[in-house]
Write a protein that holds these residues in place. Structure first.
Motif, PDB file in Angstrom:
ATOM      1  N   SER A   1      15.466  56.247  94.958  1.00  0.00           N
ATOM      2  CA  SER A   1      14.657  57.463  94.826  1.00  0.00           C
ATOM      3  C   SER A   1      13.351  57.114  94.124  1.00  0.00           C
ATOM      4  CB  SER A   1      15.400  58.542  94.034  1.00  0.00           C
ATOM      5  OG  SER A   1      14.572  59.679  93.821  1.00  0.00           O
ATOM      6  N   TRP A   2      12.238  57.639  94.665  1.00  0.00           N
ATOM      7  CA  TRP A   2      10.944  57.520  93.981  1.00  0.00           C
ATOM      8  C   TRP A   2      10.904  58.550  92.878  1.00  0.00           C
ATOM      9  CZ3 TRP A   2       6.855  60.657  92.821  1.00  0.00           C
ATOM     10  CH2 TRP A   2       5.678  60.046  92.417  1.00  0.00           C
ATOM     11  N   ILE A   3      10.531  58.135  91.654  1.00  0.00           N
ATOM     12  CA  ILE A   3      10.505  59.060  90.526  1.00  0.00           C
ATOM     13  C   ILE A   3       9.175  58.938  89.797  1.00  0.00           C
ATOM     14  CG2 ILE A   3      12.995  58.971  90.194  1.00  0.00           C
ATOM     15  CD1 ILE A   3      12.504  57.162  87.772  1.00  0.00           C
ATOM     16  N   SER A   4       8.809  60.037  89.132  1.00  0.00           N
ATOM     17  CA  SER A   4       7.621  60.076  88.277  1.00  0.00           C
ATOM     18  C   SER A   4       7.962  60.896  87.053  1.00  0.00           C
ATOM     19  CB  SER A   4       6.428  60.689  89.020  1.00  0.00           C
ATOM     20  OG  SER A   4       5.325  60.862  88.133  1.00  0.00           O
ATOM     21  N   ALA A   5       7.547  60.420  85.847  1.00  0.00           N
ATOM     22  CA  ALA A   5       7.848  61.114  84.592  1.00  0.00           C
ATOM     23  C   ALA A   5       6.586  61.188  83.740  1.00  0.00           C
ATOM     24  CB  ALA A   5       8.962  60.399  83.832  1.00  0.00           C
ATOM     25  N   GLU A   6       6.308  62.385  83.178  1.00  0.00           N
ATOM     26  CA  GLU A   6       5.170  62.600  82.290  1.00  0.00           C
ATOM     27  C   GLU A   6       5.639  63.316  81.037  1.00  0.00           C
ATOM     28  OE1 GLU A   6       2.127  64.697  84.309  1.00  0.00           O
ATOM     29  OE2 GLU A   6       1.656  63.072  85.707  1.00  0.00           O
ATOM     30  N   ASP A   7       4.937  63.037  79.900  1.00  0.00           N
ATOM     31  CA  ASP A   7       5.276  63.712  78.665  1.00  0.00           C
ATOM     32  C   ASP A   7       4.540  65.055  78.565  1.00  0.00           C
ATOM     33  OD1 ASP A   7       2.669  63.106  78.084  1.00  0.00           O
ATOM     34  OD2 ASP A   7       3.136  61.593  76.569  1.00  0.00           O
ATOM     35  N   HIS A   8       4.654  65.750  77.413  1.00  0.00           N
ATOM     36  CA  HIS A   8       4.098  67.094  77.300  1.00  0.00           C
ATOM     37  C   HIS A   8       2.569  67.106  77.293  1.00  0.00           C
ATOM     38  CE1 HIS A   8       3.775  65.797  73.101  1.00  0.00           C
ATOM     39  NE2 HIS A   8       2.916  66.800  72.916  1.00  0.00           N
ATOM     40  N   THR A   9       1.933  65.933  77.106  1.00  0.00           N
ATOM     41  CA  THR A   9       0.472  65.873  77.140  1.00  0.00           C
ATOM     42  C   THR A   9      -0.064  65.537  78.523  1.00  0.00           C
ATOM     43  OG1 THR A   9       0.415  63.504  76.577  1.00  0.00           O
ATOM     44  CG2 THR A   9       0.498  65.082  74.744  1.00  0.00           C
ATOM     45  N   GLY A  10       0.810  65.316  79.497  1.00  0.00           N
ATOM     46  CA  GLY A  10       0.370  64.927  80.827  1.00  0.00           C
ATOM     47  C   GLY A  10       0.258  63.436  81.013  1.00  0.00           C
ATOM     48  N   ARG A  11       0.624  62.646  79.996  1.00  0.00           N
ATOM     49  CA  ARG A  11       0.556  61.187  80.110  1.00  0.00           C
ATOM     50  C   ARG A  11       1.677  60.671  80.997  1.00  0.00           C
ATOM     51  NH1 ARG A  11       2.933  56.805  77.632  1.00  0.00           N
ATOM     52  NH2 ARG A  11       4.172  58.208  76.325  1.00  0.00           N
ATOM     53  N   LEU A  12       1.323  59.808  81.952  1.00  0.00           N
ATOM     54  CA  LEU A  12       2.300  59.244  82.866  1.00  0.00           C
ATOM     55  C   LEU A  12       3.158  58.222  82.131  1.00  0.00           C
ATOM     56  CD1 LEU A  12       3.267  59.133  85.846  1.00  0.00           C
ATOM     57  CD2 LEU A  12       1.702  57.207  86.160  1.00  0.00           C
ATOM     58  N   MET A  13       4.481  58.508  82.033  1.00  0.00           N
ATOM     59  CA  MET A  13       5.415  57.608  81.356  1.00  0.00           C
ATOM     60  C   MET A  13       5.978  56.557  82.317  1.00  0.00           C
ATOM     61  SD  MET A  13       7.444  60.605  79.292  1.00  0.00           S
ATOM     62  CE  MET A  13       8.371  59.518  78.210  1.00  0.00           C
ATOM     63  N   HIS A  14       6.187  56.931  83.589  1.00  0.00           N
ATOM     64  CA  HIS A  14       6.751  55.986  84.570  1.00  0.00           C
ATOM     65  C   HIS A  14       6.484  56.528  85.959  1.00  0.00           C
ATOM     66  CE1 HIS A  14       9.412  53.005  86.355  1.00  0.00           C
ATOM     67  NE2 HIS A  14       9.912  53.979  87.080  1.00  0.00           N
ATOM     68  N   GLU A  15       6.254  55.614  86.917  1.00  0.00           N
ATOM     69  CA  GLU A  15       6.093  55.981  88.313  1.00  0.00           C
ATOM     70  C   GLU A  15       6.544  54.804  89.149  1.00  0.00           C
ATOM     71  OE1 GLU A  15       2.649  58.282  90.585  1.00  0.00           O
ATOM     72  OE2 GLU A  15       2.128  56.181  90.252  1.00  0.00           O
ATOM     73  N   GLY A  16       7.478  55.038  90.065  1.00  0.00           N
ATOM     74  CA  GLY A  16       7.975  53.962  90.906  1.00  0.00           C
ATOM     75  C   GLY A  16       9.316  54.308  91.519  1.00  0.00           C
ATOM     76  N   VAL A  17       9.924  53.306  92.168  1.00  0.00           N
ATOM     77  CA  VAL A  17      11.200  53.493  92.868  1.00  0.00           C
ATOM     78  C   VAL A  17      12.348  53.119  91.931  1.00  0.00           C
ATOM     79  CG1 VAL A  17      12.622  52.778  94.808  1.00  0.00           C
ATOM     80  CG2 VAL A  17      10.159  53.059  95.113  1.00  0.00           C
ATOM     81  N   LEU A  18      13.307  54.029  91.772  1.00  0.00           N
ATOM     82  CA  LEU A  18      14.535  53.765  91.020  1.00  0.00           C
ATOM     83  C   LEU A  18      15.604  53.361  92.025  1.00  0.00           C
ATOM     84  CD1 LEU A  18      15.851  53.889  88.178  1.00  0.00           C
ATOM     85  CD2 LEU A  18      16.607  56.198  88.747  1.00  0.00           C
ATOM     86  N   GLU A  19      15.962  52.072  92.017  1.00  0.00           N
ATOM     87  CA  GLU A  19      16.906  51.564  93.005  1.00  0.00           C
ATOM     88  C   GLU A  19      18.328  51.982  92.657  1.00  0.00           C
ATOM     89  OE1 GLU A  19      16.394  47.391  93.270  1.00  0.00           O
ATOM     90  OE2 GLU A  19      14.362  47.510  94.140  1.00  0.00           O
ATOM     91  N   GLU A  20      19.166  52.031  93.692  1.00  0.00           N
ATOM     92  CA  GLU A  20      20.555  52.469  93.516  1.00  0.00           C
ATOM     93  C   GLU A  20      21.274  51.583  92.498  1.00  0.00           C
ATOM     94  OE1 GLU A  20      24.541  53.483  96.195  1.00  0.00           O
ATOM     95  OE2 GLU A  20      22.766  52.591  97.125  1.00  0.00           O
TER      96      GLU A  20
END
Length: 275
Positions: A203-222
């Motif tokens: 699954s491709w995932i993206s995570a940001e904190d409460h300020t809008g800063r990108l914490m992670h972006e990429g593919v999470l493999e099984e």
């Protein structure tokens, strides 16, 4: 035009650097052509409105660094239906490019400076052993009691008498239980903690904190997992929601979507609630 040449062959192979429109201008024109407002793009990408406006003015100072600037460019381009790769390359060319990786030191140099193993000094060891034996024999002969019993024998007997015998009624200690899944997923109450586990595919995932800063972006493999922590809020984009298990603040969350479905969710402190 010469005979046999098509218009495509006479077109320049690449746009000169000084003639290319700015990255921010390209993103702004694409958003307008897509019929989107700045607020709509901000809601779709989780990039805050002031940052979107600054990027469209070709001002990347509010992004927090080159890594976050590239991530914002990719998100804004995707929302407007653009290919982000040329824009990221243009950004790198105009802002110094990506940092070069530091080459690893050659293996032979590490082996060359390794100290040689010293051989044991058997002569010194034999002398030390002889000194210990002579000292023990002299101590035994001189330190006996009135009945001629060696002190060493008395010491052994006292040690045997002082050692308590095992009690037959005392139960053996039970092994400590292994931590459960809930204990592994537990999180401090004053923060929001989200753990993602790809249990049913990639699954491709993206995570940001409460300020809008990108914490992670990429593919999470099984079989892999990612954990994110923030003081206030975590915003997630799941490209294949049905393949991901979520643990929010120590509790497992029900499946947020189907396989192949894109979902955007937000979580805060306390009991998990789907955003």
């Amino acid at each position: 035009m010469s005979i046999g040449n098509s218009p495509e062959e006479e077109r320049p192979s690449a746009v000169p650097h000084e003639d290319r429109p700015a990255v921010g201008r390209v993103l702004r024109q694409a958003r307008i052509q897509a019929g989107l407002t700045v607020e709509e793009v901000s809601a779709a990408t989780r990039v805050r409105v002031p940052i979107v406006q600054a990027i469209e003015q070709d001002d990347f100072s509010r992004c927090g660094g080159d890594v976050y600037a590239r991530g914002h460019i990719r998100s804004l381009a995707k929302a407007a239906g653009l290919d982000s790769a040329p824009l990221v390359d243009q950004y790198d060319a105009e802002h110094g490019g990506r940092p070069q990786a530091t080459p690893a030191a050659p293996l032979f140099e590490a082996e060359r400076i390794r100290p040689e193993r010293r051989r044991p000094n058997w002569t010194a060891a034999m002398v030390a052993a002889i000194v210990v034996v002579v000292g023990f024999v002299g101590f035994t002969l001189v330190g006996g009691d009135d009945k001629g019993r060696p002190v060493a024998e008395s010491s052994d007997q006292e040690s045997a008498e002082a050692e308590p015998s095992p009690s037959p009624d005392k139960p053996e200690p039970k092994p400590e239980p292994k931590p459960s899944d809930s204990a592994i997923a537990a999180a401090p109450a004053d923060k929001v903690t989200v753990k993602l586990v790809a249990s049913n595919g990639d699954s491709w995932i993206s995570a940001e904190d409460h300020t809008g800063r990108l914490m992670h972006e990429g593919v999470l493999e099984e079989g892999d997992s990612k954990t994110f922590t923030d003081d206030e809020q975590i915003d997630l984009v799941l490209g294949n929601a049905g393949a991901v298990e979520l643990y929010v603040n120590g509790k497992q969350v029900d499946q947020v979507g189907e396989v192949g479905q894109v979902q955007r969710v937000s979580y805060t402190k306390g009991d998990p609630a789907q955003g």
